[in-house]
Design a protein around this motif. Structure first.
Motif, PDB file in Angstrom:
ATOM      1  N   TRP A   1       6.549   8.197   6.864  1.00  0.00           N
ATOM      2  CA  TRP A   1       7.570   7.656   7.541  1.00  0.00           C
ATOM      3  C   TRP A   1       8.529   7.185   6.470  1.00  0.00           C
ATOM      4  O   TRP A   1       9.815   7.439   6.683  1.00  0.00           O
ATOM      5  N   ALA A   2       8.106   6.624   5.410  1.00  0.00           N
ATOM      6  CA  ALA A   2       8.998   5.821   4.542  1.00  0.00           C
ATOM      7  C   ALA A   2       9.792   6.979   3.696  1.00  0.00           C
ATOM      8  O   ALA A   2      10.896   6.830   3.325  1.00  0.00           O
ATOM      9  N   ALA A   3       8.861   8.134   3.469  1.00  0.00           N
ATOM     10  CA  ALA A   3       9.661   9.303   2.814  1.00  0.00           C
ATOM     11  C   ALA A   3      10.626   9.975   3.526  1.00  0.00           C
ATOM     12  O   ALA A   3      11.601  10.334   2.828  1.00  0.00           O
TER      13      ALA A   3
ATOM     14  N   THR B   1       0.781  -1.223   0.201  1.00  0.00           N
ATOM     15  CA  THR B   1      -0.018  -0.074   0.090  1.00  0.00           C
ATOM     16  C   THR B   1       0.898   1.328   0.093  1.00  0.00           C
ATOM     17  O   THR B   1       2.067   1.098   0.242  1.00  0.00           O
ATOM     18  N   HIS B   2       0.385   2.403  -0.305  1.00  0.00           N
ATOM     19  CA  HIS B   2       0.924   3.643   0.086  1.00  0.00           C
ATOM     20  C   HIS B   2       0.146   4.382   1.104  1.00  0.00           C
ATOM     21  O   HIS B   2      -0.122   5.492   1.088  1.00  0.00           O
TER      22      HIS B   2
ATOM     23  N   ILE C   1       8.878  -0.815  13.245  1.00  0.00           N
ATOM     24  CA  ILE C   1       8.801  -1.429  11.825  1.00  0.00           C
ATOM     25  C   ILE C   1       9.920  -0.686  11.128  1.00  0.00           C
ATOM     26  O   ILE C   1      10.097   0.602  11.099  1.00  0.00           O
ATOM     27  N   PRO C   2      10.826  -1.611  10.462  1.00  0.00           N
ATOM     28  CA  PRO C   2      11.876  -1.283   9.717  1.00  0.00           C
ATOM     29  C   PRO C   2      11.902  -0.277   8.494  1.00  0.00           C
ATOM     30  O   PRO C   2      10.550  -0.491   7.808  1.00  0.00           O
TER      31      PRO C   2
ATOM     32  N   GLY D   1       6.409   3.118  -0.171  1.00  0.00           N
ATOM     33  CA  GLY D   1       5.293   2.867   0.780  1.00  0.00           C
ATOM     34  C   GLY D   1       5.472   1.419   1.359  1.00  0.00           C
ATOM     35  O   GLY D   1       6.785   0.982   1.878  1.00  0.00           O
ATOM     36  N   VAL D   2       4.351   0.795   1.816  1.00  0.00           N
ATOM     37  CA  VAL D   2       4.290  -0.454   2.921  1.00  0.00           C
ATOM     38  C   VAL D   2       4.387  -1.804   1.927  1.00  0.00           C
ATOM     39  O   VAL D   2       3.543  -1.921   1.070  1.00  0.00           O
ATOM     40  N   PHE D   3       5.156  -2.683   2.422  1.00  0.00           N
ATOM     41  CA  PHE D   3       5.062  -3.838   2.017  1.00  0.00           C
ATOM     42  C   PHE D   3       5.041  -4.806   3.208  1.00  0.00           C
ATOM     43  O   PHE D   3       5.491  -4.669   4.386  1.00  0.00           O
TER      44      PHE D   3
END
Ligand SMILES: O=C(CO)[C@@H](O)[C@H](O)COP(=O)(O)O
Length: 240
Positions: free
Chosen positions: A117-119, A109-110, A139-140, A174-176
């Protein structure tokens, strides 16, 4: 006439139904917009998985337009949906399945707070018990990787293999998430966005209080092994 045995075909049909239905959970929990994100599910015991078609509206997703792929990410010809292109993240999902035998589902997801946080390339620290329950710690963050080859999948596996977290924040993307099945991976995506949001909001008010590691360990163990109803996985809800 199926190219598979009756038992394998039955398993494929069930995963098709599950994966198609679970895409609705991404929209229900507002983890995706438009056609963003994707869910896949491994066919138990087979070198096969099902994933959504690329760029198709969520309202139009159905079991018979999910795409059956080999673990090399190749579409299985002559199967329902095989006339369409699979998700643009198929290579990443396939790489995870090839390299993490215990993974039965993958989600991307995005979702807003987690992607923020990913950005920043920042892992989400573990300061709330719900995060200790679900992720057993932070969460890494995974490496920056461009879509289209094995690099995203390689980054997911390098980050999550042997890690308690079932979620990874791929830098700038984004999230995996991974899970024992597609539903478990969707749950990880839902809970990842929840803790990303709470932790972000908490940080606006000042420094966060640490949870001692032994308490994180105890919370994770309880939630993974005791919480919920006998015989169902953590937060599995009804076994129906
Ligand atoms: O991250 C991206 C695009 O950057 C993709 O993962 C989309 O979010 C979903 O693509 P499809 O599964 O529809 O191909």
């Amino acid at each position: 006439m199926s190219q598979f045995s009756a038992s394998v075909q039955e398993a494929i049909d069930k995963i098709r139904e599950d994966v198609a239905r679970l895409h609705g959970e991404l929209t229900r929990y507002e983890l995706v917009v438009w056609t963003g994100g994707n869910v896949s599910g491994r066919i138990p015991g087979e070198d096969l998985f099902v994933i959504k078609p690329s760029g198709v509206a969520y309202d139009d997703l159905a079991a018979d337009n999910m795409i059956l792929c080999t673990l090399d990410g190749e579409v299985v010809p002559g199967t329902p949906g095989s006339d369409r292109s699979p998700s643009s993240d198929t290579a990443a999902h396939a790489y995870v399945y090839r390299n993490m035998d215990n993974v039965g589902g993958v989600v991307h997801t995005h979702s807003t707070y987690a992607t923020a946080w990913a950005a920043r390339g920042q892992e989400i620290p573990c300061h709330i018990t719900g995060m200790a329950d679900e992720f057993g710690g932070p969460i890494p963050v995974g490496p920056f990787a461009i879509i289209g080859d094995d690099s995203i999948g390689r980054g997911i596996v390098a980050t999550l293999d042997g890690h308690r977290s079932r979620a990874v924040l791929m830098q700038n993307h984004g999230v995996f998430t991974i899970g024992k099945d597609a539903k478990d991976a969707v749950k990880a995506a839902v809970m990842c966005e929840d803790v990303a949001r709470t932790t972000h909001i908490a940080l606006q008010g000042g420094p966060l209080i640490d949870i001692p590691q032994d308490k994180i360990d105890a919370l994770f163990d309880r939630y993974q092994n005791v919480y919920g109803q006998p015989g169902t996985a953590a937060g599995e809800g009804d076994s129906k």
